[in-house]
Write a protein that holds these residues in place. Structure first.
Motif, short mmCIF file in Angstrom:
data_model
loop_
_atom_site.label_atom_id
_atom_site.label_comp_id
_atom_site.label_asym_id
_atom_site.label_seq_id
_atom_site.Cartn_x
_atom_site.Cartn_y
_atom_site.Cartn_z
N SER A 55 43.63 51.50 52.19
CA SER A 55 42.39 50.85 52.08
C SER A 55 42.37 49.75 51.01
N LEU A 56 42.96 49.96 49.79
CA LEU A 56 42.85 49.25 48.81
C LEU A 56 43.87 48.06 48.71
N GLN A 57 44.84 48.29 49.47
CA GLN A 57 46.07 47.30 49.22
C GLN A 57 45.60 45.91 49.41
N PRO A 58 45.08 45.43 50.64
CA PRO A 58 44.47 44.05 50.79
C PRO A 58 43.68 43.46 49.89
N PHE A 59 42.68 44.34 49.20
CA PHE A 59 42.00 43.84 48.28
C PHE A 59 42.80 43.72 46.76
N VAL A 60 43.80 44.41 46.58
CA VAL A 60 44.54 44.54 45.22
C VAL A 60 45.41 43.36 45.49
N MET A 61 46.09 43.06 46.68
CA MET A 61 47.03 41.81 46.85
C MET A 61 46.10 40.53 46.59
N ALA A 62 44.98 40.54 47.22
CA ALA A 62 44.17 39.32 47.28
C ALA A 62 43.95 39.14 45.63
N LEU A 63 43.41 40.28 44.94
CA LEU A 63 43.10 40.05 43.58
C LEU A 63 44.21 39.49 42.60
N ALA A 64 45.42 40.19 42.99
CA ALA A 64 46.70 39.97 42.20
C ALA A 64 47.04 38.43 42.29
N ASN A 65 46.73 37.88 43.38
CA ASN A 65 47.16 36.50 43.76
C ASN A 65 45.88 35.41 43.42
N GLY A 66 44.90 36.19 42.79
CA GLY A 66 43.88 35.02 42.27
C GLY A 66 42.62 35.16 43.04
N ALA A 67 42.41 35.65 44.40
CA ALA A 67 41.35 35.82 44.93
C ALA A 67 40.01 36.15 44.28
N GLU A 68 38.89 35.54 44.46
CA GLU A 68 37.47 35.98 44.11
C GLU A 68 36.60 35.57 44.73
N ASN A 69 35.08 36.46 44.58
CA ASN A 69 34.01 36.15 45.29
C ASN A 69 34.14 36.69 46.52
N PHE A 70 34.61 37.88 46.88
CA PHE A 70 34.82 38.63 48.12
C PHE A 70 33.43 38.41 48.79
N TYR A 71 33.51 38.38 50.15
CA TYR A 71 32.19 38.36 50.96
C TYR A 71 30.90 37.61 50.27
N ASP A 72 31.34 36.16 49.84
CA ASP A 72 30.08 35.43 49.25
C ASP A 72 29.07 36.10 48.21
N GLY A 73 29.73 36.58 47.25
CA GLY A 73 28.84 37.09 46.06
C GLY A 73 28.56 38.75 46.10
N TRP A 74 29.39 39.43 47.00
CA TRP A 74 29.22 40.81 47.04
C TRP A 74 29.09 41.39 45.59
N MET A 75 30.14 41.25 44.79
CA MET A 75 30.22 41.84 43.45
C MET A 75 29.45 40.87 42.24
N LYS A 76 29.06 41.64 41.22
CA LYS A 76 28.62 40.89 40.26
C LYS A 76 29.72 40.15 39.42
N ASN A 77 31.00 41.06 39.26
CA ASN A 77 32.09 40.35 38.80
C ASN A 77 32.85 39.66 39.88
N PRO A 78 33.09 38.42 40.12
CA PRO A 78 33.67 37.97 41.33
C PRO A 78 35.32 38.19 41.26
N ARG A 79 35.60 38.64 40.37
CA ARG A 79 37.24 39.06 40.39
C ARG A 79 37.25 40.51 40.43
N SER A 80 36.46 41.20 41.25
CA SER A 80 36.49 42.68 41.43
C SER A 80 36.10 42.85 43.11
N ALA A 81 36.27 44.29 43.18
CA ALA A 81 36.02 44.70 44.65
C ALA A 81 35.46 46.21 44.40
N MET A 82 34.94 46.84 45.00
CA MET A 82 34.47 48.42 45.08
C MET A 82 34.93 48.94 46.63
N ILE A 83 36.04 49.57 46.45
CA ILE A 83 36.40 50.01 47.77
C ILE A 83 36.66 51.51 47.95
N SER A 84 36.26 52.03 49.00
CA SER A 84 36.37 53.35 48.96
C SER A 84 37.70 53.71 50.24
#
Length: 100
Positions: A55-84
């Motif tokens: 579940s985490l791997q796609p988001f971890v890989m994206a963050l590791a490669n510099g991705a930000e702002n998932f889903y247009d501002g979902w997270m307060k910290n744009p360089r993070s993701a809350m995944i279950s």
């Protein structure tokens, strides 16, 4: 690639769903709230549950490669993701954050 810190934020146990649908099992999850892992080069950290990692791997890989702002501002910290994880009986929520 950036490193990504993965923190176990919350564990939930849906005992009503377990009683209704799950076959009894001896052992489910060893993760503890507050436990942290560090992903290097987008790889699964040692000790990380393989099922949760799926579940985490796609988001971890994206963050590791510099991705930000998932889903247009979902997270307060744009360089993070809350995944279950995908365990419907005992979901674990993880905060994934780019380490600067």
């Amino acid at each position: 690639m950036k490193q990504v810190r993965i923190t176990v934020v919350r564990k939930v146990c849906h005992e009503d769903l377990m009683a209704q649908y799950e076959n009894p099992i001896q052992h489910a999850c060893d993760l503890e709230e507050g436990q942290t892992f560090l992903s290097h080069d987008g790889e699964r950290p040692e000790g990380m549950c393989e099922s949760a990692w799926l579940s985490l791997q796609p988001f971890v890989m994206a963050l590791a490669n510099g991705a930000e702002n998932f889903y247009d501002g979902w997270m307060k910290n744009p360089r993070s993701a809350m995944i279950s994880c995908n365990d419907g009986f005992r979901p674990v929520s993880f905060l994934c954050e780019t380490v600067e």
